[in-house]
Scaffold this active site. Structure first.
Site: not given
Length: 704
Positions: A106, A126
């Site tokens: 990210e 995640e």
């Protein structure tokens, strides 16, 4: 210092991430990135910025040491860091090598440009923690690799090599040589050509048929995800990337993240994540304890367990000598190993060359003398103390000084086994679970005289053969089988009290276990349980007898291996089929015992089975057999099919509320058919319930 180092190379600033081992984005490192961007922007001589990690990792994502602490959300949080990078007035280039995962990816997506080594590992994992990327991953990744590829990556958490995305907007250039040199060269190109500050947020995430694609995705993901809410939330977030403006998509992502992080499933998955990392830590065995070299392994017994154990070491490239007493048994064992490798080749999971290389590491033998150079010998013979005695006395004579002698016993006293040798410090229990080459769990049984370097070696070796090792002290059944004995007893008692075989298994499987207790008994082999019960009856004459199970044992109904147990099995088929003969046995036993069958609810079945595990687990903690409650959970998650989304029996009990568990046990104790004293809560369970503490929290406070 876990921070970012700032340096300059001509007119390019370099921010080097430094938080070993994988550059977790902890608060000091996040602050260092922001400070570096500010410093570069304030220096008129600097025209571009490169953010780079180590050879091992650009960044593996969040710093797990901060989980559950104020630092995790402390400013600058990751969203703030990415905003600083993205809004920089000077071009920022991410130089990616090694792992680039989760928050690390990210962060890279927030940079204006990305260059990468072809073998860098890219992922957003995640979902494996029951959450979704919460710093723009679901919004930016679809904009650079397309909605379908992004959704597949996000929903699966799969790790992909960077070279797979060469030519996409994810990477601007692949670097074959030195990564920093390549990144600096690219940064100079950006400056010299006055290239624009590209922002991923400004790209369009497109799909030719978004309505149809996301409807299909929901149906597919929903069918697979079942008890896990995160994958469907991932679909919602990626759909927002395609159908809504970036800022609105970010809102949807953040709302989903906030919801998921508080779900019981995410709490359980995060608990399991940390629990697995804790298992290797032994308080009195420092991480720098010297270990013994294991270059040659011996295995006694070429049966199902012996061959399965051997395959673990062959897969790791460690030579194995297998000793059997008779040639036909040895031949069957070697053939069984070969069959496993042939199966893997046939399925495309292994090349023929690698299979042949593995088989070349096997030395079949009919004599203990061939073990004289072994560094580790594991016995996998019949579960009877007299047999173990003869094996270990022979090994003590033959094996070289310093060789580790291990027993694969599932219940027997490792200290007694060690006493058969003149080297008890070198004796350990290595309890593999069947099938040994597939099951993840390895119980490492520490005897009272087992040397610390032997423990350290065993834990290191477990990682080499890709097992989750959990340390147990010596007791009957160790952690897993001692607890499962109580769980199984309750299932058998409920069968006598009025439940049916199918009802018991269905209730436990609906709770989430991979297999109900009676199907599990049939798979493991009823003869094993029968033998253990007979030994326990002899040792404890007051123990309540499991009459139905014993009657089936007397009839030779030992499960799948004999075609009948609690169920019947057709030749070549492992499907468990209802057997009226078992119903007849159950009815006869109830009449003999004077039991009037009653209706038993699914809730009672689940609570009695699971709380029996919990109570015995608390006793195991009290006695110091297990180091921590989370170790017990890992035993059950990796060895007994306990549902991962419930976090293991001890974690599950804490989520239910230990006071509620104790209350239910008090109710069960009123059952006239209950075994006297069985439902008396363990002292540790009572204390934790009364004081509002979790099991490991109590143990920590007690030791301070």
């Amino acid at each position: 210092m876990n921070t970012a180092h700032y340096d300059t190379h001509g007119n390019v600033a370099v921010i080097r991430l430094d938080n070993p081992p994988v550059n977790g984005l902890g608060l000091p490192l996040r602050q260092g990135i922001v400070d570096g961007i500010k410093k570069a922007e304030g220096d008129s001589a600097i025209k571009a910025v490169v953010i780079i990690g180590s050879d091992r990792a650009f960044s593996g994502g969040a710093d797990i040491s901060e989980f559950g602490t104020p630092k995790m959300l402390g400013e600058p949080n990751l969203l703030t860091v990415i905003n600083y990078v993205e809004s920089s007035s000077k071009p920022v280039v991410a130089a990616i090598g090694g792992a680039c995962m989760g928050g690390g990816l990210e962060l890279a997506l927030g940079c204006h440009y990305r260059v990468s080594k072809p073998d860098a590992q890219i992922s957003l994992p995640e979902v494996k923690l029951g959450i979704l990327p919460g710093a723009g991953g679901t919004q930016r990744l679809p904009r650079v690799i397309g909605a379908e590829h992004a959704l597949n990556m996000i929903v699966s958490g799969a790790v992909m090599p960077a070279k797979m995305f060469n030519g996409s907007a994810l990477f601007d250039e692949m670097v074959d040589g030195d990564l920093l040199d390549g990144a600096l060269s690219f940064a100079h190109k950006v400056v010299s050509e006055n290239l624009p500050l590209k922002k991923v947020r400004n790209l369009k995430a497109k799909h030719a048929n978004p309505e149809g694609f996301f409807m299909f995705a929901r149906n597919t993901v929903g069918a697979v995800a079942k008890n896990y809410p995160a994958p469907l939330k991932c679909v919602d977030a990626v759909e927002a990337a395609v159908t809504k403006p970036f800022d609105k998509g970010m809102e949807i992502e953040r709302e989903a993240f906030a919801h998921l992080i508080n779900t019981s499933e995410s709490k359980a998955l995060r608990h399991a994540f940390f629990a697995e990392r804790l298992t290797s830590k032994i308080p009195d065995v420092p991480s720098d304890t010297p270990t013994r070299d294991i270059k040659q392994v011996g295995v006694i017994g070429a049966g199902t367990m012996g061959t399965g154990i051997s395959i673990n070491f062959l897969n790791a490239g460690i030579p194995v000598t297998i000793v059997e007493m008779k040639q036909d048994g040895l031949d069957r064992g070697i053939a069984a190993i070969r069959k496993v490798y042939e199966g893997r080749v046939k399925k495309g999971k292994m090349t023929q060359e690698k299979a042949e290389a593995a088989m070349a590491l096997v030395t079949p033998s009919l004599t203990y003398d061939d073990l004289k150079n072994a560094d580790l010998v594991i016995e996998a013979v019949y579960e009877e103390m007299g047999v173990k005695e003869s094996v270990f006395k022979k090994l003590d004579e033959v094996c070289k000084p310093g060789a580790i002698l291990a027993s694969n016993t599932s219940t027997l006293d490792v200290d007694k086994i060690a006493s058969f040798t003149k080297r008890p410090q070198d004796v350990i229990g290595l309890h593999f679970f069947s099938p040994a080459n597939i099951m993840q769990l390895l119980e490492v049984i520490r005897g009272k005289e087992t040397a610390k370097d032997v423990m350290a070696t065993a834990m290191k070796l477990a990682k080499t053969i890709r097992k989750t090792a959990v340390v147990s002290g010596v007791c009957d059944g160790f952690i897993g089988n001692r607890m499962i004995n109580q769980y199984s007893r309750e299932a058998l008692l409920m069968l006598q009290e009025g439940a049916t075989v199918q009802q018991i298994d269905k209730a436990i499987e609906k709770f989430g276990f991979a297999m109900g207790p009676l199907r599990m008994a049939d798979m493991a082999g009823g003869d094993i349980g029968f033998a253990i019960r007979k030994r326990q009856y002899a040792e404890n004459p007051n123990m309540k007898k499991m009459v139905v199970a014993d009657r089936l044992g007397e009839m030779g109904r030992f499960g799948q291996k004999t075609g009948s147990g609690f169920y019947r099995y057709e030749p070549g088929n492992r499907n468990a089929l209802h057997d009226p003969e078992v119903d007849k046995v159950v009815d006869e036993v109830r009449k003999e015992l004077g039991i009037t069958p009653r209706k038993i609810s699914s809730q009672e079945i689940v609570e009695r089975c699971v709380y029996a595990l919990v109570n015995e687990g608390a006793r195991i903690l009290e006695e110091g057999i297990a180091q921590r409650a989370s170790d017990i959970d890992m035993v059950y998650l990796t060895g007994y099919g306990f549902p991962v989304y419930r976090g293991g029996p001890m974690h599950y009990a804490e989520e239910v509320g230990l006071l509620n568990v104790v209350r239910a046990m008090e109710t069960f104790a009123q059952n006239p058919d209950a075994e006297p004293g069985f439902w008396e809560p363990a002292e540790l369970l009572k204390k934790c319930a009364a004081e509002g503490k979790r099991f490991d929290e109590y143990a920590t406070s007690k030791n301070q």
